[in-house]
Design a protein around this motif. Structure first.
Motif, mmCIF file in Angstrom:
data_model
loop_
_atom_site.group_PDB
_atom_site.id
_atom_site.type_symbol
_atom_site.label_atom_id
_atom_site.label_comp_id
_atom_site.label_asym_id
_atom_site.label_seq_id
_atom_site.Cartn_x
_atom_site.Cartn_y
_atom_site.Cartn_z
ATOM 1 N N LEU A 86 37.855 38.742 43.172
ATOM 2 C CA LEU A 86 38.972 39.600 42.788
ATOM 3 C C LEU A 86 38.555 41.058 42.915
ATOM 4 O O LEU A 86 37.402 41.407 42.677
ATOM 5 C CB LEU A 86 39.410 39.295 41.352
ATOM 6 N N THR A 87 39.501 41.888 43.283
ATOM 7 C CA THR A 87 39.228 43.306 43.471
ATOM 8 C C THR A 87 39.961 44.131 42.424
ATOM 9 O O THR A 87 40.902 43.652 41.796
ATOM 10 C CB THR A 87 39.673 43.767 44.870
ATOM 11 N N GLY A 88 39.524 45.363 42.306
ATOM 12 C CA GLY A 88 40.151 46.288 41.371
ATOM 13 C C GLY A 88 39.491 47.641 41.478
ATOM 14 O O GLY A 88 38.533 47.824 42.234
ATOM 15 N N THR A 89 39.981 48.576 40.721
ATOM 16 C CA THR A 89 39.411 49.915 40.727
ATOM 17 C C THR A 89 38.074 49.904 39.987
ATOM 18 O O THR A 89 37.739 48.940 39.290
ATOM 19 C CB THR A 89 40.362 50.908 40.024
ATOM 20 N N GLU A 90 37.337 50.981 40.121
ATOM 21 C CA GLU A 90 36.059 51.102 39.415
ATOM 22 C C GLU A 90 36.265 50.970 37.909
ATOM 23 O O GLU A 90 35.482 50.345 37.209
ATOM 24 C CB GLU A 90 35.387 52.438 39.733
ATOM 25 N N LYS A 91 37.342 51.577 37.431
ATOM 26 C CA LYS A 91 37.630 51.537 35.998
ATOM 27 C C LYS A 91 37.924 50.098 35.547
ATOM 28 O O LYS A 91 37.493 49.671 34.486
ATOM 29 C CB LYS A 91 38.809 52.450 35.677
ATOM 30 N N GLN A 92 38.661 49.341 36.365
ATOM 31 C CA GLN A 92 38.956 47.945 36.027
ATOM 32 C C GLN A 92 37.686 47.109 36.009
ATOM 33 O O GLN A 92 37.529 46.247 35.149
ATOM 34 C CB GLN A 92 39.966 47.369 37.024
ATOM 35 N N VAL A 93 36.801 47.385 36.951
ATOM 36 C CA VAL A 93 35.548 46.637 37.007
ATOM 37 C C VAL A 93 34.691 46.971 35.788
ATOM 38 O O VAL A 93 34.197 46.072 35.106
ATOM 39 C CB VAL A 93 34.785 46.946 38.318
ATOM 40 N N SER A 94 34.545 48.260 35.485
ATOM 41 C CA SER A 94 33.676 48.660 34.369
ATOM 42 C C SER A 94 34.245 48.281 33.008
ATOM 43 O O SER A 94 33.499 48.070 32.064
ATOM 44 C CB SER A 94 33.395 50.161 34.422
ATOM 45 N N SER A 95 35.560 48.170 32.895
ATOM 46 C CA SER A 95 36.164 47.829 31.603
ATOM 47 C C SER A 95 36.166 46.330 31.327
ATOM 48 O O SER A 95 36.493 45.897 30.229
ATOM 49 C CB SER A 95 37.601 48.350 31.531
ATOM 50 N N GLY A 96 35.836 45.521 32.325
ATOM 51 C CA GLY A 96 35.830 44.074 32.131
ATOM 52 C C GLY A 96 37.138 43.405 32.511
ATOM 53 O O GLY A 96 37.287 42.199 32.346
ATOM 54 N N LEU A 97 38.093 44.168 33.034
ATOM 55 C CA LEU A 97 39.391 43.590 33.403
ATOM 56 C C LEU A 97 39.239 42.562 34.521
ATOM 57 O O LEU A 97 39.910 41.533 34.503
ATOM 58 C CB LEU A 97 40.370 44.679 33.843
ATOM 59 N N ILE A 98 38.345 42.809 35.459
ATOM 60 C CA ILE A 98 38.167 41.864 36.563
ATOM 61 C C ILE A 98 37.589 40.549 36.043
ATOM 62 O O ILE A 98 38.046 39.474 36.436
ATOM 63 C CB ILE A 98 37.274 42.467 37.674
ATOM 64 N N GLU A 99 36.624 40.616 35.132
ATOM 65 C CA GLU A 99 36.092 39.385 34.526
ATOM 66 C C GLU A 99 37.181 38.636 33.779
ATOM 67 O O GLU A 99 37.282 37.422 33.855
ATOM 68 C CB GLU A 99 34.940 39.718 33.572
ATOM 69 N N SER A 100 37.996 39.379 33.049
ATOM 70 C CA SER A 100 39.110 38.775 32.321
ATOM 71 C C SER A 100 40.100 38.132 33.291
ATOM 72 O O SER A 100 40.602 37.032 33.041
ATOM 73 C CB SER A 100 39.807 39.839 31.470
ATOM 74 N N ALA A 101 40.379 38.805 34.392
ATOM 75 C CA ALA A 101 41.300 38.267 35.394
ATOM 76 C C ALA A 101 40.734 36.990 36.012
ATOM 77 O O ALA A 101 41.479 36.036 36.279
ATOM 78 C CB ALA A 101 41.568 39.309 36.474
ATOM 79 N N ARG A 102 39.424 36.955 36.228
ATOM 80 C CA ARG A 102 38.797 35.746 36.769
ATOM 81 C C ARG A 102 38.961 34.582 35.798
ATOM 82 O O ARG A 102 39.249 33.453 36.198
ATOM 83 C CB ARG A 102 37.313 35.996 37.045
ATOM 84 N N ARG A 103 38.774 34.859 34.507
ATOM 85 C CA ARG A 103 38.950 33.800 33.500
ATOM 86 C C ARG A 103 40.402 33.345 33.460
ATOM 87 O O ARG A 103 40.675 32.142 33.339
ATOM 88 C CB ARG A 103 38.503 34.293 32.128
ATOM 89 N N ASP A 104 41.334 34.306 33.553
ATOM 90 C CA ASP A 104 42.755 33.953 33.564
ATOM 91 C C ASP A 104 43.073 33.067 34.765
ATOM 92 O O ASP A 104 43.758 32.048 34.641
ATOM 93 C CB ASP A 104 43.640 35.209 33.601
ATOM 94 N N ARG A 105 42.578 33.460 35.944
ATOM 95 C CA ARG A 105 42.835 32.678 37.164
ATOM 96 C C ARG A 105 42.278 31.270 37.008
ATOM 97 O O ARG A 105 42.944 30.286 37.334
ATOM 98 C CB ARG A 105 42.205 33.387 38.365
#
Length: 190
Positions: A86-105
């Protein structure tokens, strides 16, 4: 003078903490607070209770262990089903949103794949999910608390949203990022 409702109580962890005993009859409050009830008999399994501080610490450790295991399961699932990163902005990556999105998926796709009602749609779900690589899409559409719990979604709604998202993604024009000139980024004339 009113009979107090708050008393110091000793717990099985050894800590003493003030406890509101207003739900206990006034004549029995003092006796209960002085007994070893909270250290030896109280609790769901009748073997005593720990204080709030120890309980919160245990819960924190349990939550961290749960999230670590969930990420391991997520990675195994992604590898097994060849899901893209999954991709996202630097801020999304550093805030943990991408990890959260992976768990959601992972949790959403797992619910679809495990549902007997959608045996014939499993490949469609995985194919569509592979096209949805923006992490924000997963948290915006199928985030755990904000969407799934609040709206009481299940596998049917998950599948519908994923298929619709993939359809919308296929229609979307590739974005061209335009670097705008910043009018405030100028040097004064010398």
């Amino acid at each position: 003078m009113a009979i107090p409702t708050s008393f110091p109580v000793k717990y099985k962890c050894g800590h003493t903490e003030q406890r509101d005993l207003s739900n206990v009859a006034a004549s029995k409050r003092s006796q209960l607070a002085e007994s070893d009830f909270f250290a030896t008999k109280a609790g769901s399994d009748d073997d005593g209770m720990v204080c709030n501080m120890c309980f919160k610490e245990t819960r924190k450790v349990d939550k961290e262990a749960f999230l670590r295991q969930l990420m391991l399961d997520t990675e195994a699932f992604e590898n097994q089903h060849v899901l893209p990163e999954l991709t996202g902005t630097e801020k999304q990556v550093s805030s943990g949103l991408i990890e959260s999105a992976r768990r959601d998926r992972f949790t959403v796709l797992e619910a679809i794949l495990e549902s007997e009602d959608f045996e014939d749609r499993r490949d469609d779900a995985l194919t569509a999910a592979r096209t949805l690589t923006w992490g924000g899409w997963w948290t915006n559409q199928l985030g755990y608390k904000e969407r799934r719990i609040t709206n009481n979604y299940g596998p049917e709604e998950y599948l519908e949203l994923i298929l619709d998202g993939a359809e919308q993604e296929a229609k979307r024009e590739p974005s061209v990022r335009i670097e705008a000139e910043n009018p405030h980024d100028w040097k004064p004339a010398e």
